[in-house]
Design a protein around this motif. Structure first.
Motif, mmCIF file in Angstrom:
data_model
loop_
_atom_site.group_PDB
_atom_site.id
_atom_site.type_symbol
_atom_site.label_atom_id
_atom_site.label_comp_id
_atom_site.label_asym_id
_atom_site.label_seq_id
_atom_site.Cartn_x
_atom_site.Cartn_y
_atom_site.Cartn_z
ATOM 1 N N GLU A 25 19.575 24.903 17.816
ATOM 2 C CA GLU A 25 20.328 26.076 17.362
ATOM 3 C C GLU A 25 21.576 25.617 16.608
ATOM 4 O O GLU A 25 22.299 24.725 17.042
ATOM 5 N N LEU A 26 21.763 26.263 15.473
ATOM 6 C CA LEU A 26 22.938 25.965 14.630
ATOM 7 C C LEU A 26 24.031 26.977 14.956
ATOM 8 O O LEU A 26 23.762 28.165 15.147
ATOM 9 N N TRP A 27 25.265 26.506 15.004
ATOM 10 C CA TRP A 27 26.414 27.374 15.330
ATOM 11 C C TRP A 27 27.478 27.251 14.256
ATOM 12 O O TRP A 27 27.707 26.180 13.715
ATOM 13 N N PHE A 28 28.134 28.383 14.041
ATOM 14 C CA PHE A 28 29.381 28.347 13.268
ATOM 15 C C PHE A 28 30.515 27.954 14.186
ATOM 16 O O PHE A 28 30.609 28.478 15.285
ATOM 17 N N ASN B 211 33.038 30.170 8.296
ATOM 18 C CA ASN B 211 33.238 29.177 9.342
ATOM 19 C C ASN B 211 34.074 28.010 8.842
ATOM 20 O O ASN B 211 34.277 27.829 7.646
ATOM 21 N N VAL B 212 34.531 27.238 9.762
ATOM 22 C CA VAL B 212 35.230 26.020 9.384
ATOM 23 C C VAL B 212 34.391 24.795 9.717
ATOM 24 O O VAL B 212 34.810 23.680 9.471
ATOM 25 N N GLY B 213 33.246 25.021 10.282
ATOM 26 C CA GLY B 213 32.407 23.875 10.607
ATOM 27 C C GLY B 213 31.104 24.335 11.234
ATOM 28 O O GLY B 213 30.854 25.530 11.391
ATOM 29 N N TRP B 214 30.268 23.352 11.524
ATOM 30 C CA TRP B 214 28.945 23.637 12.073
ATOM 31 C C TRP B 214 28.704 22.775 13.296
ATOM 32 O O TRP B 214 29.208 21.659 13.387
ATOM 33 N N GLY B 215 27.934 23.325 14.205
ATOM 34 C CA GLY B 215 27.534 22.542 15.365
ATOM 35 C C GLY B 215 26.064 22.797 15.659
ATOM 36 O O GLY B 215 25.504 23.803 15.224
#
Lengths: 202, 257
Positions: free
Chosen positions: B196-199, B231-235
């Protein structure tokens, strides 16, 4: 700037939309780069730089020279992107070809050759690392590794010395003390086997 | 099949030089068998290259992009517009103005570093020699499903770093609210699990789910449509199938533009 979202912000993706392939993405990015789109070129860099740098570093060995060569390769890719067009799919192979050739071009200058020959006489062992000694344990790696394992030891050695070592087939022959014709054949037979094993399109 | 034909393998991995290379180049462009063999061998060699892909020194991208910003691209080849040529015919033809003339370059000679004409000749020759059927006119629309995203002027990329195996990149456009997830060598998950990709939201706003992806063979190319990317990044985490509203597992990859 809105506050934290508690709901999912996923939109539904139409199910008929198939996933883009790597070669489509690279091809689209090349077309965009050809139109002067720097953001697309930056993305292209992100996707291709490990391939380019990996090939160059393997052959050239010196990290700072390798970075320089990689820089040249990308700059030329940028300049010549205007010539690329919607003929789709060959970007990666093309870039790998250019990278290897540039790397080999770099190490085959007269001075480099002399240095290398001296070094090789001293060491008297084939300098290329076997792929198996590099990190294994990844899909791509094991797929290639499996393909290489099906080669005869002689084919594998000849192919790795030529491609990863950046040697001419005559140099490979000299390194291994085998006739040149034998090495020539082993390189070709090795490539045929790997090609067929990987299912490279005809 | 003559003697030269056996050189296709050595040629494709740049193991020929000098006269022999020139001789083979002169031969193979008029030999259909050699031509396709060289193209296939080069593609095969590209796989060998892929296997040794290596993390690039930090800073190289900035150097290159700074140079790109100041470098004019080559002229766009144009066809006489009065002639209409079927796209396939164009695609099958080699570049006529190829500066190398489909000709031979002695790569054993040392080339001055920034000698552009030579470099161009090299690239041109490789284009032709690689048998890439390079079209010389744009063949009109017909890009992939991701073409609009990849054409976005605000296209951004992030390389997500993780401690484990594999690499994940996200290419996205906030204007278009689309993100493309590209991954290599990712471990295959047990059934009942998904990536799963997160903002990572601005101002410590926590995380928000951005989409699911999975892989059978280690690689992922997935276009995800989103609402309002800010977003400022991805996780990335591993979650039960169907995904979660907030992460239940550790963040295994993260990164920002």
């Amino acid at each position: 700037m809105s506050a934290v979202k508690s709901r999912s912000i996923l939109r539904s993706v139409p199910s008929h939309q198939r996933a883009p392939t790597e070669s489509e993405i690279l091809s689209d990015l090349m077309v965009q780069a050809g139109r002067g789109n720097e953001a697309a070129f930056a993305a292209l860099y992100d996707l291709l730089a490990p391939l380019v740098y990996g090939i160059v570093l393997k052959v050239v060995r010196d990290p700072s020279i390798s970075a320089e060569v990689a820089q040249e390769i990308f700059l030329e890719l940028w300049k010549t992107a205007t010539r690329y067009s919607a003929d789709r799919g060959a970007v990666k192979s093309f870039v790998a070809t250019i990278s290897h050739r540039r790397a080999v071009d770099r190490v085959r200058s007269e001075q480099a050759r002399r240095d290398r020959e001296e070094r090789e006489h001293r060491l008297a062992v084939p300098p290329a690392d076997s792929l198996a000694e590099l990190v294994a344990d990844s899909f791509q790696m094991s797929r290639i590794e499996k393909a290489l394992e099906k080669l005869t030891p002689g084919q594998r050695e000849a192919l790795e010395l030529a491609y990863y070592g950046g040697h001419t087939y005559r140099e490979v022959a000299a390194l291994l003390g085998e006739p040149e014709g034998t090495i020539k054949t082993r390189i070709r037979d090795g490539l045929i086997k790997v090609r067929d094993d990987l299912g490279v399109a005809k | 099949m003559n003697e030269l034909h056996h050189l296709a393998g050595a040629y494709a991995v740049d193991a020929l030089e000098g006269d022999e290379r020139r001789e083979f180049e002169a031969h193979y462009q008029s030999c259909e068998i050699c031509m396709s063999e060289v193209a296939e061998f080069r593609e095969t060699a590209a796989h060998l290259g892929d296997a040794i892909a290596t993390a690039v020194p930090p800073g190289l991208k900035d150097l290159i992009m700074a140079e790109v910003a100041e470098t004019r691209q080559d002229p766009v080849p144009v066809l006489d517009s009065r002639r209409t040529v079927p796209a396939s015919a164009v695609a099958d033809r080699a570049v006529p103005e190829n500066p190398a003339g489909g000709d031979v370059i002695d790569f054993t000679k040392r080339r001055p570093f920034r000698d552009q004409s030579r470099v161009l000749a090299l690239v041109g020759a490789v284009l032709v020699l690689a048998g890439l059927s390079l079209a010389i006119v744009r063949l009109g629309p017909g890009g992939s499903s991701v073409e609009p995203l990849l054409a976005a002027p605000d296209l951004a990329t992030a390389q997500l770093e993780g401690s484990g195996v594999g690499a994940i990149r996200v290419i996205w456009s906030a204007d278009r609210d689309e993100a493309l997830v590209i991954a290599d060598d990712l471990p295959t998950l047990a059934s009942g699990q998904t990536y799963e990709l997160w903002f990572l939201l601005p101002d410590d706003g926590g995380v928000s789910p951005a989409g699911l992806f999975n892989t059978d063979d280690g690689s992922v190319f997935k276009l995800i449509e989103l609402e309002d990317i800010q977003n400022v990044g991805w996780g990335v985490t591993v979650e039960p199938s169907g995904g979660s509203q907030s992460p239940t597992g550790p963040v295994i990859f993260s990164g920002s533009a």
